[in-house]
Design a protein around this motif. Structure first.
Motif: not given
Length: 235
Positions: A24-32, A1-5, A61-67, A9-11
């Motif tokens: 990231n900030d140019i729309g490239s997939k970092l992780s999933s 998540m560190k470099d994620s902008k 419901h889910v939460s994602i830790d930003k850190n 969610i694709h459902s």
């Protein structure tokens, strides 16, 4: 998540299963990460530390830790014993509180919903039953303000989160108007709330902003929008 902008969610539309993707900030997939139980995530909110998502087709419901990117499941069992197919309309983070609904649906006494809320730092959940569907709720100045609807009316409610003392009042507008999503209610100032409503029945009437007195829950004025202008969120 560190470099994620941002995260998306694709459902799947009708079946269970979804994928949370970080970009990231140019729309490239970092992780999933894939989840097998989610259905139709349509409501989201975030605090400084977490992102929250709500499924409209299940009480999920889910939460994602930003850190660290950790996904936490936030299921809360319904207080109702009359149905096993609960859904949800919204999840909100508001001034230190996380709030979401459980859409119970029709029971013997009519439409029913439940409000689940907790202070984000404590995580100790409270849960209340309501007559009517809960459309959205916010926490402001030591009170929770919620919007409900039944088959005929919009209902405003103010709730003391500690004592659970509740005030309810029918909103004095045409019954065809309803709020559209979790961001249709917001604090305007220390004395007033603002609600965005749209004609959800036949789409023939203009959307409106409704100004509400916080103390009495009375309507103070209506602001009618241009024809064809639907209001979806307030900031």
């Amino acid at each position: 998540m560190k470099d994620s902008k941002f995260a998306v969610i694709h459902s799947k539309m009708m079946n269970r299963g979804c994928e949370i993707v970080n970009y990231n900030d140019i729309g490239s997939k970092l992780s999933s990460v894939s989840l097998k139980d989610c259905v139709g995530f349509t409501s989201s909110t975030q605090s400084d530390n977490n992102m929250y998502f709500s499924s409209n087709r299940s009480n999920y419901h889910v939460s994602i830790d930003k850190n660290n990117g950790k996904v936490n499941h936030l299921q809360t069992k319904s207080l109702s014993k009359s149905t096993e197919d609960e859904g949800a309309f919204f999840i909100n983070y508001s001034n230190g509180y996380v709030l979401h609904d459980i859409n119970v649906g029709y029971v013997e006494g009519g439409l029913a919903g439940e409000l689940v809320y907790w202070e984000e730092d404590s995580g100790s959940k409270e849960q209340l039953k309501f007559n009517g569907e809960l459309r959205t709720a916010i926490f402001d100045h030591k009170k929770i303000y919620a919007i409900l609807n039944n088959d005929e009316h919009i209902i405003l409610s103010s709730i003391d989160p500690k004592s659970h003392k509740t005030k309810r009042k029918k909103l004095d507008i045409d019954s065809v108007f309803y709020p559209d999503n979790n961001e249709s209610l917001n604090n305007l100032n220390n004395k007033e709330l603002m609600i965005a409503v749209n004609d959800d029945v036949d789409s023939k009437k203009n959307s409106m902003l409704i100004i509400i007195n916080k103390e009495t829950l009375d309507k103070k004025r209506e602001i009618v929008m241009d024809k064809g202008f639907n209001i979806y969120k307030l900031r």
